[in-house]
Write an enzyme that holds these catalytic residues in place. Structure first.
Site, PDB file in Angstrom:
ATOM      1  NE  ARG A  52      -2.337   2.126   3.260  1.00 34.39           N
ATOM      2  CZ  ARG A  52      -1.972   1.526   4.528  1.00 34.39           C
ATOM      3  NH1 ARG A  52      -2.187   0.402   4.864  1.00 34.39           N
ATOM      4  NH2 ARG A  52      -1.326   2.422   5.244  1.00 34.39           N
ATOM      5  CE1 TYR A 106     -13.370   9.826 -18.053  1.00 35.80           C
ATOM      6  CE2 TYR A 106     -13.100  10.205 -15.613  1.00 35.80           C
ATOM      7  CZ  TYR A 106     -13.527   9.325 -16.859  1.00 35.80           C
ATOM      8  OH  TYR A 106     -13.824   8.000 -16.430  1.00 35.80           O
ATOM      9  CG  ASP A 178      -6.588  13.594 -17.502  1.00 36.56           C
ATOM     10  OD1 ASP A 178      -5.923  12.929 -18.517  1.00 36.56           O
ATOM     11  OD2 ASP A 178      -7.594  13.284 -17.302  1.00 36.56           O
ATOM     12  CE  LYS A 203      -9.923   5.420 -19.849  1.00 35.26           C
ATOM     13  NZ  LYS A 203     -10.246   6.811 -19.440  1.00 35.26           N
TER      14      LYS A 203
HETATM   15  C1  LIG Z   1     -10.802   7.535 -18.400  1.00 34.45           C
HETATM   16  C2  LIG Z   1     -10.395   8.637 -18.092  1.00 34.45           C
HETATM   17  C3  LIG Z   1     -10.100   9.157 -16.834  1.00 34.45           C
HETATM   18  C4  LIG Z   1     -10.423   8.254 -15.358  1.00 34.45           C
HETATM   19  O1  LIG Z   1      -9.518   7.290 -15.548  1.00 34.45           O
HETATM   20  P1  LIG Z   1      -9.891   6.073 -14.786  1.00 34.45           P
HETATM   21  O2  LIG Z   1      -8.570   5.066 -14.957  1.00 34.45           O
HETATM   22  O3  LIG Z   1     -11.203   5.289 -15.117  1.00 34.45           O
HETATM   23  O4  LIG Z   1     -10.192   6.073 -13.167  1.00 34.45           O
HETATM   24  C5  LIG Z   1      -9.374  10.514 -16.532  1.00 34.45           C
HETATM   25  N1  LIG Z   1      -9.240  11.451 -17.401  1.00 34.45           N
HETATM   26  C6  LIG Z   1      -9.588  11.089 -18.648  1.00 34.45           C
HETATM   27  C7  LIG Z   1      -9.023  12.271 -19.826  1.00 34.45           C
HETATM   28  C8  LIG Z   1     -10.076   9.706 -19.007  1.00 34.45           C
HETATM   29  O5  LIG Z   1     -10.144   9.470 -20.351  1.00 34.45           O
END
Ligand SMILES: *Cc1c(COP(=O)(O)O)cnc(C)c1O
Length: 394
Positions: A52, A106, A178, A203
């Site tokens: 953790r 998002y 992000d 992704k």
């Molecule tokens: C999918 C996504 C997230 C969230 O990611 P998770 O792995 O589902 O928690 C955040 N930002 C963007 C741009 C995303 O496409």
């Protein structure tokens, strides 16, 4: 291996952050599937290893790999993209502080900022990142960070990082970004001065739609601050998932090459189709940020969106006729996925609000996979014929 000595990202995805192998060592380090480690006794090292805490060897190897890819000092993997986003933000603010953020985020990030942060006494001002001077104008005395996401879902608008970084530098505060939709192959925000780079590794980094993870890269000190919150909130990345993610990353560069190519070819192909009103892809000269994307990015990405003539019913007919592409949320996997923003990411808005945001109801979002282009266009041709039929009978 010192990532600064490796020229090419193609090499760094495979060797970045690793040490030279010794005789008899496994070429692929096995996942260290252990929650805890020998230690804590009277004669031991004061640093305890515990999964953790994020210091399991498999997690550490992933962190070093991420740092190498982003060209930054340190990296850490977490249990999801949202864990990476929420803990990165929380590591920088306390009650009474203020954040300036792009309003194009998002959905869960937006909800976190709108609903969770106020509960902790943190306020947010929203900016339109394409409006000149908007970041500067939104600054307050207790602004602690600037936050953005680019490219944006599903309009694939690109934010120019340079003015954001300039405003932040002027105030001595960090920029948090992000960059999930870009992937480190197409954009390394750290090179433009972004301080914390976040990806939903679910992704492109994982790349196979089979794991949930998030990563953050930044300076040693900033990553340590995120890791401290990891101890407390607990969204650790399971070692097996960290290992799978690292496996995915090794083919990131070759996958992105195909994602980039398939998306651009599909965008051009859709442009020539009668049932299509508009195609959205930063690689097309018709995209509002085409020049910016060319300047900032090494590739235009694997995402595109297609506005069908005939609105919602056309989009529904299109989806129902697909046989190869799969209708599912998410993106960045080897298989082509199709989704309807009106039923998924933007279902909370009214049709008029969506049109205002550049997301008409006939819009279909496509995450181009790495399949053969011909098979994809065959599938999409069938779906477009279904659109013609649906529009004729309407
Ligand atoms: C999918 C996504 C997230 C969230 O990611 P998770 O792995 O589902 O928690 C955040 N930002 C963007 C741009 C995303 O496409």
């Amino acid at each position: 291996m010192d990532h600064r000595s490796l020229e090419s990202l193609s090499t760094r995805v495979i060797h970045g952050g690793t040490s030279p192998l010794v005789e008899g060592a496994p070429v692929v380090p096995p996942p260290v599937q252990s929650a805890t480690f020998v230690g804590g006794g009277p004669d031991g090292d004061p640093e305890l290893l515990y999964t953790r805490y994020g210091n399991n060897p498999t997690q550490m190897a992933l962190g070093a790999r991420i740092a190498s890819l982003e060209g930054m000092e340190a990296g850490v993997g977490l249990g999801s993209g949202m864990a990476a986003i929420s803990l990165s933000i929380l590591s920088l603010v306390e009650a009474g502080d203020h954040i300036v953020s792009s309003r194009f985020l998002y959905g869960a990030t937006l909800a976190f900022m709108e609903h969770e942060l106020p509960r902790r006494g943190v306020s947010v001002s929203w900016v339109d990142p394409w409006e000149e001077g908007s970041w500067q104008a939104a600054l307050q005395e207790r602004t602690r960070l600037l936050y953005l996401e680019s490219p944006v879902n599903p309009t694939l608008r690109i934010v120019d990082l340079r003015p954001v970084v300039e405003v932040a530098r002027g105030r001595g505060i960090p920029v948090v970004m992000d960059a999930t939709f870009a992937s480190p192959v197409n954009l390394r925000p750290g090179a433009w001065g972004v301080d914390l780079v976040i990806h939903s590794a679910t992704k492109y980094l994982g790349g196979h739609s089979d794991l949930i993870a998030g990563v953050v890269a930044g300076s040693q000190e900033r990553i340590l601050a995120v890791t401290r919150l990891l101890h407390l909130y607990g969204p650790a990345l399971d070692p097996h998932t960290a290992w799978l993610l690292d496996r995915g990353i090794r083919t990131l560069d070759v996958r992105m090459e195909r994602h980039n190519r398939n998306a651009l070819e599909l965008a051009r192909w859709f442009q020539g189709q009668e049932e299509v009103a508009h195609v959205v892809h930063p690689g097309l000269p018709s995209h509002p940020d085409h020049a910016l994307a060319t300047e900032l990015m090494d590739g235009f990405g694997g995402m595109l969106a297609v506005e069908l003539k005939g609105g919602a019913q056309a989009a529904d007919a299109f989806c129902r006729a697909l046989r190869l592409a799969t209708v599912a949320p998410s993106l960045g996997g080897v298989e082509t996925l199709v989704s309807l923003p009106r039923l998924t990411s933007h279902r909370g808005m009214s049709p008029d609000q969506r049109v205002g945001a550049g997301i008409p109801d006939g819009l279909v979002r496509i995450s181009a996979g790495i399949e053969g282009l011909q098979d994809l266009t065959t599938d999409f041709s069938r779906a477009l014929r279904a659109v013609t039929e649906a529009n004729a009978s309407a």
